[in-house]
Enzyme design. Sequence first.
Site, short mmCIF file in Angstrom:
data_model
loop_
_atom_site.label_atom_id
_atom_site.label_comp_id
_atom_site.label_asym_id
_atom_site.label_seq_id
_atom_site.Cartn_x
_atom_site.Cartn_y
_atom_site.Cartn_z
N LEU A 510 0.80 -1.35 0.12
CA LEU A 510 0.08 0.09 -0.10
C LEU A 510 0.94 1.36 0.02
O LEU A 510 2.13 1.18 0.64
CB LEU A 510 -0.92 0.03 1.24
CG LEU A 510 -1.80 -1.27 1.41
CD1 LEU A 510 -2.94 -0.78 2.66
CD2 LEU A 510 -2.68 -1.64 0.12
N GLY A 555 1.09 -5.31 1.46
CA GLY A 555 -0.07 -5.26 0.25
C GLY A 555 0.37 -6.01 -0.62
O GLY A 555 -0.48 -6.49 -1.46
N ASN A 579 4.57 -7.57 6.30
CA ASN A 579 5.70 -7.06 7.43
C ASN A 579 5.11 -5.79 8.12
O ASN A 579 5.74 -5.13 8.65
CB ASN A 579 6.95 -6.63 6.63
CG ASN A 579 6.54 -5.36 5.64
OD1 ASN A 579 5.39 -5.43 5.18
ND2 ASN A 579 7.46 -4.63 5.54
N GLU A 580 3.59 -5.61 8.28
CA GLU A 580 3.01 -4.42 8.83
C GLU A 580 3.62 -3.98 10.26
O GLU A 580 3.71 -2.94 10.52
CB GLU A 580 1.45 -4.63 8.73
CG GLU A 580 0.94 -4.35 7.62
CD GLU A 580 0.84 -5.53 6.66
OE1 GLU A 580 1.55 -6.65 6.87
OE2 GLU A 580 0.11 -5.55 5.64
#
Length: 704
Positions: A510, A555, A579-580
Site C-alpha cells: 500500500l 499489500g 511485514n506490517e
Amino acid sequence: MLGLDVCEFGGQFLELLWLTVCYRGIMADKEGTAPVHEEEDETDLNYQAPAQKTLQEIQELDKDDESLNKYKQTLLGTGPVVLDPSIPNVQVTRLTLMCVQAPGPITMDLTGDLEALKKQNFTMKEGVDYRVKIHFKVNREIVSGLKYVHLTYRKGLRDQLSLALVLDMNLDQLSLALVLDTNLDQLSLALVLDTNLDQLSLALVLDTNLDQLSLALVLDTNLDQLSLALVLDTNLDQLSLALVLDTNLDQLSLALVLDTNLDQLSLALVLDTNLDQLSLALVLDTNLDQLSLALVLDMNLDQLSLALVLDTNLLAEFSSSLYLTPDPVSQGFEQAVNPSLLDKAVYMVGSYGPRVEEHEFITPVEEAPKGLIVRGIYHIKSYFTDDDKTDHLSWEWNLQIKKDWDSTESCISRLGVLSLFSASCRHGRPYALSHVAFNDRHLSTSSKIKVDLDNSNGIAVMKFDNPPVNSMSLDFLTEFSINLEKLELDKSCRGVILTSAQPRIFSAGLDIMDMYGTSPEHCGAFWKAVQDMWLKLYGYSKITIAAINGASPAGGCLMALCCDYRIMADDPRYSIGLNETQLGIVAPFWFKDTLLNTVGHRTTELSLQMGIMYHAHEALKIGLVDQLVPEGKVLSTAVETLGTWLAVPGHAREISKSMMRKPTVDKLLANKEADIKNFVSFITKDSIQKSLGMYLAALKKKKA
Ligand SMILES: CCCCCCCCCCC/C=C/C(=O)SCCNC(=O)CCNC(=O)[C@H](O)C(C)(C)COP(=O)(O)OP(=O)(O)OC[C@H]1O[C@@H](n2cnc3c(N)ncnc32)[C@H](O)[C@@H]1OP(=O)(O)O
C-alpha cells in the site's frame, strides 16, 4: 429428528436450486408474450413451492448444531438487520447494465424517482454483450423464489403517437391535412391548410428531435398576393435556412431545399403553380436511423388532395406508423397505439436471508440486437418479484440501441467498483477512467497498469507499471479493480496473471503516502479501495496467478496471496511477507485470514507478530509461494501453468474456489463499514502517524 430438520431446511434450498436449473432452461427459450401477472410458471414446471418458514423458525432448527449454524449463517445471514416494519423486507436499490465495451457501467438508481426513469433512455451499442446486475437488500425475513422479470416492448407505439388527419370539406372549401408524429425523442408535425379559391394556403412542416430541428413553413395568401416559404434546418453540426418569397399572380413558385451532412439528408420541394392549379410539397428527411417522407399534393378545388406521410425508424414499425384515419379517437387509432411485447425474460434470482450488505444478482450474458432494423428505443418493464408474486419493485425504463456509443455520459453513473471512482473524485483527485478497446489484443495502456489479453488462449496479463516501486495508491487500486472487473465480464478472458513491469519489485504494498498525513476522509476512501481490490481479487471467479518478479512486502504479498497460484523469481534479493508490524501497524483480520488460509495457523502467527519478510526459498518452504523459477521464466511459467488450470472443468473449479473462499469474503462484507471506521481511527492516531513517519524516514535514510 435432527435428520428430519436438516432435510427440511436443506430441502428448501435444494428445491430452489432445482428451480434455478429449471428456469435456466426456460430462459434459454424465453418466448412468452403474456404479461407477468398472467404467466403460470409453477404450472409449467409442475412445481409447488414449499411452505415458507420464517427466519426465526429456520434459525431455531437444531440450534445446537454448530456446523449447521455456520452453514445457516453463511446462507441466511445473522438475523434481521432492519426491524422497522415500515421499511420493506426487500429493497431493490439499483440496476446496472454491465458491458465490457461501454465507456462505464450504466446504472439506474432505483431508490429515487421511478417516474423519471420512464423518460430516461439508457444507451447500448448494438451487438454488444451485456449483463444486467441488480443490487438489493433483504432486511428481516428470508425471501425465497426471488425472480427478476424483464418485459421488452418495442418503443414507438405506446410512446409514439402518429396522427394523420385529412379533412376535405367541399369544392369551394378548403382541406386541412395535419400530420403529427411524436415520441419521446422526436416530434414531426406537418400541417397543410388550404381555404378557398381566393384565400391562403399554409403548409408547415416541423421535424425535431433531441439533436435536430427542421422547420418548413409555406404561406400562400391569394391571387394577388405573395407566397412565403421558410425552411430552417439545424442540428449540432449544421444549420440550413431557405426562404422563398413569390408575389406574381399567375406564376409558379418553386422552393427546393436540400440539406445534407454525413448522417442525414433532408430534401424539401415545394411546387405551387397558381391558385387553380396544383401544389406539390415533398419533404424527405432521412438519417441512418430514420426516414421521414411527407408528400402533399393538392390539385385544384374540384379535385382531390393527397397527403402521404411516412415516418419510420425501423422497418418493423413501418406499417404501424403509416396510417390514415379521419377520427383520431376511433378504435382503430386505439389499436394502433398499443405497444407490442417483443420479449419476456424471467431470471430466477434465488433465496436470500437478511444481511447488512446488499446482495447482487447478475443475469447471464445477453447480446444486444444489431442492425439498422432494430436500432431504436425499447421500453422495458422490470419486475422484482417472487414465487408469491409479491411486488418488491416494478419500474419502467427505456433502452436505446444505437449504432455506436455516444452521449451516454449523462446516464452513466459509476457505482460499485465505481464508488471507488466517486471516492477519488470526492477527494479532489479525479480519476480518468481508461477508455479501453477490449476486443483488441492490447487492451489498455492506462497509466499505472498495462493489460494485455491474448485472444488465442484467453490469458490476460496485468503488468503493474507504477514507478518507482508499484506502490498501491488510491488511483492504482481503482484502476486495478476496474480492469479486473472488465476482464471478469469479458467472455474471451479465461484467466489473469498479475506481474510487474518494474525491475526487482512486484509491489511495495500500500502507498504509505495515502495513509500518512492525509485526512480521515481520504483514509476512508483509500481503505475502501483496498477492501474492494481484495474482495474482487480474492472472490474472483476466473483463474488468477501471481508471477512475482521482485520484492513483495505487505499489500504486495496480500495481492499475491489472493491469487490461485504463486510463482516467484528464484532470487535471494527478493522477499515476500506481511511485514506490517515492522511499520508499527497491524494487518487487519482479512489480511490475516488470507495468509492463514494459505500457510496455516502457526506460520501465520509467527509471520504476523514478527512481520517476517521471507526470502524466496523460505517462502516456498512455508507454502507462501507455490513454485520458484529463474526470473526470466516467471511469466512464461505462469502462462504454462494457467494452461494446466484451464484444462480443469471450469464450473467445478469455480464452485470449489468459491466454497473455499466465500466464508472469508462474507466476513469482510458483513463488517466492511466497521472495518473502515477501525482503520481510519487507527491510522490517524498520532502514535501511528509517528511510526509511519519514522518508517518513511528510514526508507529514505537507507537510500542515502
Ligand atoms: C486494531 C486493529 C486495527 C487495524 C486497522 C488497520 C491497520 C492498517 C493496516 C495497513 C496495512 C498496510 C499494508 C501495506 O502495504 S503498508 C506498506 C508496506 N510496504 C513496505 O514496507 C515496503 C517499503 N519499501 C521497501 O521496502 C522498498 O522500497 C522496496 C524493497 C519495495 C524497494 O526498495 P528500493 O531500494 O528499490 O527502493 P526505495 O526503498 O529506495 O524506494 C523508492 C522510493 O519509493 C518510496 N516507497 C517505497 N515503498 C513505498 C510505499 N509502500 N509507499 C510509498 N512510497 C514507498 C521510497 O520512500 C522511495 O521514495 P523516495 O524516492 O522519495 O525516497
